[in-house]
Every structure is written in structure tokens, then in C-alpha cells.
Scaffold this motif. Structure first.
Motif, PDB file in Angstrom:
ATOM      1  N   THR A  57      13.443  96.952  16.977  1.00 55.54           N
ATOM      2  CA  THR A  57      14.543  96.791  17.928  1.00 55.54           C
ATOM      3  C   THR A  57      15.512  95.739  17.422  1.00 55.54           C
ATOM      4  O   THR A  57      15.103  94.616  17.103  1.00 55.54           O
ATOM      5  CB  THR A  57      14.015  96.368  19.303  1.00 55.54           C
ATOM      6  OG1 THR A  57      13.053  97.324  19.755  1.00 55.54           O
ATOM      7  CG2 THR A  57      15.149  96.286  20.310  1.00 55.54           C
ATOM      8  N   THR A  58      16.775  96.109  17.353  1.00 55.60           N
ATOM      9  CA  THR A  58      17.804  95.190  16.880  1.00 55.60           C
ATOM     10  C   THR A  58      19.028  95.263  17.782  1.00 55.60           C
ATOM     11  O   THR A  58      19.214  96.231  18.534  1.00 55.60           O
ATOM     12  CB  THR A  58      18.239  95.515  15.436  1.00 55.60           C
ATOM     13  OG1 THR A  58      18.723  96.860  15.391  1.00 55.60           O
ATOM     14  CG2 THR A  58      17.079  95.359  14.464  1.00 55.60           C
ATOM     15  N   GLU A  59      19.840  94.240  17.698  1.00 57.57           N
ATOM     16  CA  GLU A  59      21.074  94.194  18.482  1.00 57.57           C
ATOM     17  C   GLU A  59      22.129  93.481  17.643  1.00 57.57           C
ATOM     18  O   GLU A  59      21.804  92.515  16.936  1.00 57.57           O
ATOM     19  CB  GLU A  59      20.834  93.443  19.795  1.00 57.57           C
ATOM     20  CG  GLU A  59      21.968  93.511  20.785  1.00 57.57           C
ATOM     21  CD  GLU A  59      21.570  92.951  22.148  1.00 57.57           C
ATOM     22  OE1 GLU A  59      20.379  93.047  22.499  1.00 57.57           O
ATOM     23  OE2 GLU A  59      22.450  92.413  22.840  1.00 57.57           O
ATOM     24  N   TYR A  60      23.360  93.957  17.731  1.00 56.57           N
ATOM     25  CA  TYR A  60      24.436  93.399  16.915  1.00 56.57           C
ATOM     26  C   TYR A  60      25.673  93.130  17.758  1.00 56.57           C
ATOM     27  O   TYR A  60      25.964  93.846  18.720  1.00 56.57           O
ATOM     28  CB  TYR A  60      24.830  94.378  15.800  1.00 56.57           C
ATOM     29  CG  TYR A  60      23.745  94.639  14.786  1.00 56.57           C
ATOM     30  CD1 TYR A  60      22.865  95.702  14.946  1.00 56.57           C
ATOM     31  CD2 TYR A  60      23.600  93.819  13.681  1.00 56.57           C
ATOM     32  CE1 TYR A  60      21.861  95.945  14.019  1.00 56.57           C
ATOM     33  CE2 TYR A  60      22.601  94.046  12.739  1.00 56.57           C
ATOM     34  CZ  TYR A  60      21.737  95.112  12.923  1.00 56.57           C
ATOM     35  OH  TYR A  60      20.738  95.334  11.997  1.00 56.57           O
ATOM     36  N   LYS A  65      28.807  95.131  13.638  1.00 56.13           N
ATOM     37  CA  LYS A  65      28.067  96.390  13.671  1.00 56.13           C
ATOM     38  C   LYS A  65      28.559  97.317  12.562  1.00 56.13           C
ATOM     39  O   LYS A  65      29.761  97.505  12.368  1.00 56.13           O
ATOM     40  CB  LYS A  65      28.246  97.039  15.041  1.00 56.13           C
ATOM     41  CG  LYS A  65      27.186  98.064  15.410  1.00 56.13           C
ATOM     42  CD  LYS A  65      27.349  98.500  16.861  1.00 56.13           C
ATOM     43  CE  LYS A  65      27.074  97.379  17.827  1.00 56.13           C
ATOM     44  NZ  LYS A  65      27.157  97.814  19.246  1.00 56.13           N
ATOM     45  N   GLN A 103      18.166  86.431  27.459  1.00 57.68           N
ATOM     46  CA  GLN A 103      18.968  87.441  26.799  1.00 57.68           C
ATOM     47  C   GLN A 103      19.209  87.107  25.340  1.00 57.68           C
ATOM     48  O   GLN A 103      19.508  85.955  24.998  1.00 57.68           O
ATOM     49  CB  GLN A 103      20.306  87.588  27.528  1.00 57.68           C
ATOM     50  CG  GLN A 103      20.171  88.128  28.943  1.00 57.68           C
ATOM     51  CD  GLN A 103      21.512  88.349  29.606  1.00 57.68           C
ATOM     52  OE1 GLN A 103      22.562  88.048  29.046  1.00 57.68           O
ATOM     53  NE2 GLN A 103      21.488  88.885  30.817  1.00 57.68           N
ATOM     54  N   TRP A 104      19.113  88.093  24.511  1.00 55.41           N
ATOM     55  CA  TRP A 104      19.212  87.879  23.068  1.00 55.41           C
ATOM     56  C   TRP A 104      20.560  87.298  22.655  1.00 55.41           C
ATOM     57  O   TRP A 104      20.645  86.584  21.676  1.00 55.41           O
ATOM     58  CB  TRP A 104      18.979  89.189  22.330  1.00 55.41           C
ATOM     59  CG  TRP A 104      17.569  89.672  22.377  1.00 55.41           C
ATOM     60  CD1 TRP A 104      16.563  89.211  23.190  1.00 55.41           C
ATOM     61  CD2 TRP A 104      16.995  90.711  21.590  1.00 55.41           C
ATOM     62  NE1 TRP A 104      15.408  89.905  22.950  1.00 55.41           N
ATOM     63  CE2 TRP A 104      15.634  90.830  21.972  1.00 55.41           C
ATOM     64  CE3 TRP A 104      17.493  91.560  20.600  1.00 55.41           C
ATOM     65  CZ2 TRP A 104      14.780  91.762  21.386  1.00 55.41           C
ATOM     66  CZ3 TRP A 104      16.636  92.481  20.018  1.00 55.41           C
ATOM     67  CH2 TRP A 104      15.298  92.586  20.415  1.00 55.41           C
ATOM     68  N   ARG A 105      21.619  87.623  23.391  1.00 56.06           N
ATOM     69  CA  ARG A 105      22.970  87.186  23.003  1.00 56.06           C
ATOM     70  C   ARG A 105      23.307  85.782  23.503  1.00 56.06           C
ATOM     71  O   ARG A 105      24.361  85.255  23.181  1.00 56.06           O
ATOM     72  CB  ARG A 105      24.011  88.164  23.524  1.00 56.06           C
ATOM     73  CG  ARG A 105      23.936  89.542  22.893  1.00 56.06           C
ATOM     74  CD  ARG A 105      24.881  90.524  23.543  1.00 56.06           C
ATOM     75  NE  ARG A 105      24.771  91.839  22.915  1.00 56.06           N
ATOM     76  CZ  ARG A 105      25.671  92.321  22.054  1.00 56.06           C
ATOM     77  NH1 ARG A 105      26.736  91.626  21.737  1.00 56.06           N
ATOM     78  NH2 ARG A 105      25.502  93.525  21.519  1.00 56.06           N
TER      79      ARG A 105
END
Length: 123
Positions: A57-60, A65, A103-105
Motif C-alpha cells: 500500500t502506497t500513497e503519493y 505521482k 493520517q499518512w499525509r
């Protein structure tokens, strides 16, 4: 206590590539979500990317992106940020961090931070 060491920054021309590394001092690093943030001169720290425990799982951030890829090697306790097609606006100090909760951000959700590595992209 987790110690994180960022490395891999440098000076590169626009369109070039760099790979940042974030090495941790403890084996438990492998169970944490890890994020990369950056801070340009005179600006606030901003989220770049994050990766979950398993690496699936990743987030950009929208701004990176398709150009940046985050990955991890839990056997080595290292997280990477591969940065391709770099732009002058990517110039900043890049930090990795270990997520505590949240939250990741959100930078406030992270408790341990690396010392930062400078990335400079010339036009």
C-alpha cells in the motif's frame, strides 16, 4: 527509540533521477508505515509519499505521482524513494519519518524523523 538516517540527495539536472534511502536502526521499523516529506526554503513541510508495513500500500502527493516511487526492503530496514523526471520545483530537503498514528499525509502523525537530505534540481 528509532533512529532514521536519510541519504542519497544531491544536485541533478531537470529530467534526471535520484534515489533516496531511509535506513532505520531497529528491526521494529519493518512494522511501521514510513513517509517521505520535503521542505523547500521558505515553505512548509509537505507530504511526498508513504508506504505501509508490507509495502503493498502506497500513497503519493499529486505533484509527484507518476514520477516518484516509494518502496521498502524490510529485511534491510530500508525505505527508498526513487525520483525520476525531476523538476526544479522538487528542490527541497527531504525527510523520512516513521508513523506513530494517524493520517499518512499529516506530518504530526509521525514521531521519528531522519536528519534530512538535500535535493537540488537545476533547470
Amino acid at each position: 527509540q528509532v533512529q532514521l538516517v536519510d541519504s542519497g540527495g544531491g544536485l541533478v539536472q531537470a529530467g534526471g533521477s535520484l534515489r533516496l534511502s531511509c535506513a532505520a536502526s531497529v528491526r521494529t521499523f519493518s512494522i511501521n508505515t514510513v513517509g517521505w516529506f520535503r521542505q523547500a526554503a521558505g515553505k512548509e513541510r509537505e507530504f511526498v509519499a508513504a508506504i505501509g508495513q508490507s509495502g503493498t500500500t502506497t500513497e503519493y502527493a499529486d505533484s509527484v505521482k507518476g514520477r516518484f516511487t516509494i518502496s521498502r526492503d524490510n529485511a534491510k530496514n530500508v525505505v527508498y524513494l526513487q525520483m525520476n523526471y525531476l523538476k526544479p520545483e522538487d528542490t527541497a530537503v527531504y525527510y523520512c519519518a516513521s508513523l506513530r498514528n494517524g493520517q499518512w499525509r499529516n506530518a504530526n502523525a509521525y514521531d521519528y524523523w531522519g536528519q534530512g537530505t538535500q535535493v537540488t534540481v537545476s533547470s
